[in-house]
Design a protein around this motif. Structure first.
Motif, PDB file in Angstrom:
ATOM      1  N   GLU A 337      39.821  43.072  38.047  1.00  0.00           N
ATOM      2  CA  GLU A 337      40.821  42.246  38.650  1.00  0.00           C
ATOM      3  C   GLU A 337      42.053  42.639  38.473  1.00  0.00           C
ATOM      4  O   GLU A 337      43.142  42.293  39.321  1.00  0.00           O
ATOM      5  CB  GLU A 337      40.839  40.846  38.216  1.00  0.00           C
ATOM      6  CG  GLU A 337      41.122  40.433  36.772  1.00  0.00           C
ATOM      7  CD  GLU A 337      41.393  39.166  36.608  1.00  0.00           C
ATOM      8  OE1 GLU A 337      41.243  38.274  37.387  1.00  0.00           O
ATOM      9  OE2 GLU A 337      41.374  38.698  35.438  1.00  0.00           O
ATOM     10  N   ALA A 338      42.362  43.646  37.671  1.00  0.00           N
ATOM     11  CA  ALA A 338      43.825  44.159  37.479  1.00  0.00           C
ATOM     12  C   ALA A 338      44.066  45.490  38.273  1.00  0.00           C
ATOM     13  O   ALA A 338      44.968  45.828  38.417  1.00  0.00           O
ATOM     14  CB  ALA A 338      43.840  44.679  35.997  1.00  0.00           C
ATOM     15  N   ASP A 369      30.097  43.852  35.295  1.00  0.00           N
ATOM     16  CA  ASP A 369      30.358  42.540  34.597  1.00  0.00           C
ATOM     17  C   ASP A 369      31.757  42.198  34.448  1.00  0.00           C
ATOM     18  O   ASP A 369      32.363  41.891  33.567  1.00  0.00           O
ATOM     19  CB  ASP A 369      29.551  42.321  33.379  1.00  0.00           C
ATOM     20  CG  ASP A 369      28.214  42.417  33.445  1.00  0.00           C
ATOM     21  OD1 ASP A 369      27.731  41.923  34.457  1.00  0.00           O
ATOM     22  OD2 ASP A 369      27.476  42.854  32.436  1.00  0.00           O
ATOM     23  N   GLY A 370      32.767  42.545  35.685  1.00  0.00           N
ATOM     24  CA  GLY A 370      34.061  42.219  35.641  1.00  0.00           C
ATOM     25  C   GLY A 370      34.988  43.302  34.843  1.00  0.00           C
ATOM     26  O   GLY A 370      36.170  43.177  34.705  1.00  0.00           O
ATOM     27  N   GLN A 371      34.164  44.298  34.347  1.00  0.00           N
ATOM     28  CA  GLN A 371      34.816  45.388  33.434  1.00  0.00           C
ATOM     29  C   GLN A 371      34.869  46.714  34.061  1.00  0.00           C
ATOM     30  O   GLN A 371      33.915  47.065  34.756  1.00  0.00           O
ATOM     31  CB  GLN A 371      34.490  45.650  32.079  1.00  0.00           C
ATOM     32  CG  GLN A 371      34.805  44.201  31.049  1.00  0.00           C
ATOM     33  CD  GLN A 371      36.203  43.996  30.709  1.00  0.00           C
ATOM     34  OE1 GLN A 371      36.720  45.144  30.416  1.00  0.00           O
ATOM     35  NE2 GLN A 371      36.587  43.117  30.792  1.00  0.00           N
ATOM     36  N   THR A 372      35.978  47.431  34.034  1.00  0.00           N
ATOM     37  CA  THR A 372      35.937  48.803  34.882  1.00  0.00           C
ATOM     38  C   THR A 372      36.387  49.966  33.762  1.00  0.00           C
ATOM     39  O   THR A 372      37.276  49.615  33.108  1.00  0.00           O
ATOM     40  CB  THR A 372      36.831  49.029  35.902  1.00  0.00           C
ATOM     41  OG1 THR A 372      36.563  47.835  37.043  1.00  0.00           O
ATOM     42  CG2 THR A 372      36.866  50.212  36.704  1.00  0.00           C
ATOM     43  N   ALA A 373      35.766  51.045  33.721  1.00  0.00           N
ATOM     44  CA  ALA A 373      35.888  52.197  33.022  1.00  0.00           C
ATOM     45  C   ALA A 373      37.187  53.032  33.521  1.00  0.00           C
ATOM     46  O   ALA A 373      37.079  53.144  34.749  1.00  0.00           O
ATOM     47  CB  ALA A 373      34.734  52.831  32.542  1.00  0.00           C
ATOM     48  N   GLY A 388      48.530  38.290  39.281  1.00  0.00           N
ATOM     49  CA  GLY A 388      50.123  38.521  40.057  1.00  0.00           C
ATOM     50  C   GLY A 388      50.382  39.912  40.163  1.00  0.00           C
ATOM     51  O   GLY A 388      51.724  40.066  40.421  1.00  0.00           O
ATOM     52  N   GLN A 389      49.621  40.918  39.913  1.00  0.00           N
ATOM     53  CA  GLN A 389      50.027  42.099  40.101  1.00  0.00           C
ATOM     54  C   GLN A 389      50.587  42.596  41.611  1.00  0.00           C
ATOM     55  O   GLN A 389      51.139  43.313  41.669  1.00  0.00           O
ATOM     56  CB  GLN A 389      48.829  43.119  39.729  1.00  0.00           C
ATOM     57  CG  GLN A 389      47.725  42.913  40.469  1.00  0.00           C
ATOM     58  CD  GLN A 389      46.560  42.023  40.135  1.00  0.00           C
ATOM     59  OE1 GLN A 389      46.948  41.177  39.269  1.00  0.00           O
ATOM     60  NE2 GLN A 389      45.267  42.369  40.100  1.00  0.00           N
ATOM     61  N   PHE A 390      49.955  42.006  42.636  1.00  0.00           N
ATOM     62  CA  PHE A 390      50.139  42.096  43.977  1.00  0.00           C
ATOM     63  C   PHE A 390      51.547  41.687  44.165  1.00  0.00           C
ATOM     64  O   PHE A 390      52.284  42.460  45.074  1.00  0.00           O
ATOM     65  CB  PHE A 390      49.298  41.278  45.033  1.00  0.00           C
ATOM     66  CG  PHE A 390      47.623  42.258  44.842  1.00  0.00           C
ATOM     67  CD1 PHE A 390      47.522  43.086  45.327  1.00  0.00           C
ATOM     68  CD2 PHE A 390      46.865  41.306  44.168  1.00  0.00           C
ATOM     69  CE1 PHE A 390      46.226  43.563  45.397  1.00  0.00           C
ATOM     70  CE2 PHE A 390      45.624  41.878  43.954  1.00  0.00           C
ATOM     71  CZ  PHE A 390      45.263  42.962  44.768  1.00  0.00           C
ATOM     72  N   LEU A 391      52.170  40.877  43.841  1.00  0.00           N
ATOM     73  CA  LEU A 391      53.540  40.362  44.062  1.00  0.00           C
ATOM     74  C   LEU A 391      54.565  41.352  43.211  1.00  0.00           C
ATOM     75  O   LEU A 391      55.593  41.794  43.754  1.00  0.00           O
ATOM     76  CB  LEU A 391      53.861  38.969  43.325  1.00  0.00           C
ATOM     77  CG  LEU A 391      52.798  37.745  44.044  1.00  0.00           C
ATOM     78  CD1 LEU A 391      53.239  36.587  42.996  1.00  0.00           C
ATOM     79  CD2 LEU A 391      53.427  37.712  45.333  1.00  0.00           C
ATOM     80  N   ILE A 392      54.166  41.864  41.863  1.00  0.00           N
ATOM     81  CA  ILE A 392      54.962  43.010  41.531  1.00  0.00           C
ATOM     82  C   ILE A 392      54.812  44.149  42.127  1.00  0.00           C
ATOM     83  O   ILE A 392      55.899  44.830  42.279  1.00  0.00           O
ATOM     84  CB  ILE A 392      54.494  43.092  39.870  1.00  0.00           C
ATOM     85  CG1 ILE A 392      54.696  41.585  39.002  1.00  0.00           C
ATOM     86  CG2 ILE A 392      55.373  43.972  39.308  1.00  0.00           C
ATOM     87  CD1 ILE A 392      54.039  41.891  37.623  1.00  0.00           C
TER      88      ILE A 392
END
Length: 492
Positions: A337-338, A369-373, A388-392
């Motif tokens: 999600e980041a 499972d929600g993790q990315t390498a 909240g990264q899209f706002l930043i």
């Protein structure tokens, strides 16, 4: 009118003079939030430090070099480039809380790559039998069968009358009675060339009379997919009369996203679950990766073979499959999600220790499972914005802040720097470690007993008091932080 005593004006004059002197003394002092020391030294390398600090107490700043008043070590200089905030968005803590900004740490670990997908069952296209007419003739009789019926191997399908075979059988029997082996062999070969099955030839030879009608049987057990015989119809040589598909094994065809299909291997084990068979887990094998991708869904089709000896699985049923992959060892991981995907590249918002945020380009690997390498662009221990990264990112775009590219990340020196020493474990806390360590030579810190926070609580797993370890620490805003540690073998 009363007279004012002479000593009163004198006292007031003395007081005013003392206040003026004190005010002048304070006015000439240079205001500073740092603490001055009496051991000035020249700055190294021609760079002018902003201040000096003790790595164990980084919140306390000194305006001159010297020995730390807290520990027996020299102060460390902090330069302007260490605190540069160019290319970063700064957000106050209370505003971050209102925006719901949540941070996540980039960690090292194994990515368990499991693929979940849904597919449908199909017939095994390799287990097919075609029943054809070997010579011209007529259909004398059919049996009560239709497409979709299950038949066993050897089950009768139709009775055929082939006049050409009848005349050849008469000739064969006549030559057999003559007793000439060469002629008998030639007559037998003629029957075979006319298409007569070996079983029918043996029956004619055994009984000594012609077989006017041949019964067409199913060569395998399975399901009739096609059946094109009717009583009285004329047949031509090579005409297909029936198509039968075996059901001892079925295929499960699944569409896999092309981004995940690269890790699949032929022969790997697969688990399948069917709604029609609740509670059962059926083991299968990945048998084929079809060479063509679907341009609309951007998926690749894979074929999985499932054993269907009991015949309970029917083509057309749906199944959920799980393809278990081996975990990727020693990979940098961050929450999926980041990641901000722009279509051309992938970005994350990197949280800096001075409270700023800046966009960073990353090269991504597999996801599960929600993790990315992360293959490039980040380092273990760094923190990224997971919510909240899209706002930043929007604020950074408005300010014209460019994301750090992968080439720039590769050109930068490895940060943060690690300082290494050997130590003995004295006490283990929930997220800290008390150790008696040797000198950190790269920091100029002598050996002593101290408590250090852990970058990750799992670093202390398997440790106990008295263990010898090699510890690596890095500097942070809150002091030295244990980033890595390795358990050493005990001395014999």
């Amino acid at each position: 009118m009363s007279r004012v005593p002479l000593k009163t004006p004198l006292l007031m004059a003395v007081t005013l003079l003392a206040g003026a002197a004190a005010g002048y003394w304070f006015a000439i002092q240079k205001p500073s939030s740092t603490v001055a020391l009496d051991a000035p030294e020249a700055s190294a390398g021609g760079r002018q430090p902003l201040y000096w600090y003790d790595p164990m107490f980084p919140q306390q700043k000194f305006d001159r070099p010297g020995k730390s008043p807290f520990m027996d070590m020299q102060l460390v200089p902090r330069y302007a480039e260490d605190l540069a905030e160019a290319g970063a968005v700064r957000i106050e803590p209370d505003i971050r809380q209102n925006l719901g900004v949540r941070l996540a740490t980039v960690t090292r670990g194994k990515l368990q790559h499991n693929i979940q997908a849904t597919g449908s069952l199909a017939f095994d296209a390799r287990d097919v039998a075609l029943v054809q007419a070997r010579a011209s003739g007529f259909v004398e009789r059919t049996y009560a069968l239709a497409p979709g019926d299950r038949v066993a191997a050897g089950a009768p399908l139709a009775d055929l009358l082939i006049p050409e075979w009848a005349a050849a059988q008469e000739e064969f029997l006549a030559l057999r009675r003559s007793g000439d082996p060469a002629l008998v062999a030639a007559a037998r070969q003629r029957l075979q060339l006319l298409g007569m099955p070996g079983t029918l030839i043996e029956r004619v030879e055994r009984r000594g009379k012609t077989a006017q009608v041949m019964t067409l049987t199913s060569p395998i057990g399975g399901v009739i997919r096609e059946l094109d015989v009717r009583p009285g119809m004329a047949l031509s040589a090579g005409q297909t009369l029936a198509r039968i598909n075996g059901i001892g094994r079925v295929w499960l065809e699944v569409a896999i996203p092309e981004a995940q299909a690269g890790s699949l291997k032929l022969g790997q084990r697969v688990e399948a679950r069917l709604p029609a068979l609740p509670g059962e887990v059926i083991q299968g094998v990945l048998s084929a990766l079809l060479p063509e991708a679907d341009p609309q869904s951007r998926t690749l089709r894979v074929r999985i073979e499932l054993d269907n000896g009991a015949g309970r699985m029917r083509p057309g049923m749906t199944a959920e499959v799980r393809l278990n992959q081996q975990g990727l060892g020693d990979a940098l991981l961050l929450p999926s999600e980041a990641v901000i995907r722009t279509g051309k590249r992938a970005l994350v918002m990197l949280a800096e220790e001075n409270g700023g945020f800046r966009p960073v380009e990353v090269q991504l690997g597999q996801e599960s499972d929600g993790q990315t390498a992360v293959l490039a662009g980040l380092q273990a221990g760094q923190r990224v914005v997971a919510s909240g990264q899209f706002l930043i990112d929007s604020e950074a775009s408005l300010r014209g802040i460019e994301a750090r590219t992968l080439d720039e990340a590769r050109a930068e020196p490895a940060q943060p720097a690690l300082h290494e020493a050997q130590a003995t474990v004295l006490d283990i806390g929930e997220s800290q470690l008390t150790i008696s360590h040797g000198p950190f030579k790269t920091l100029g810190m002598p050996g002593m007993t101290m408590t250090f926070p852990l970058a990750r609580p799992e670093l202390a797993e398997g440790l106990k008091a008295g263990d010898r370890i090699r510890v690596k620490v890095r500097e942070s805003e809150s002091g030295l932080l244990i980033e890595q540690l390795q358990k050493l073998e005990s001395a014999p």
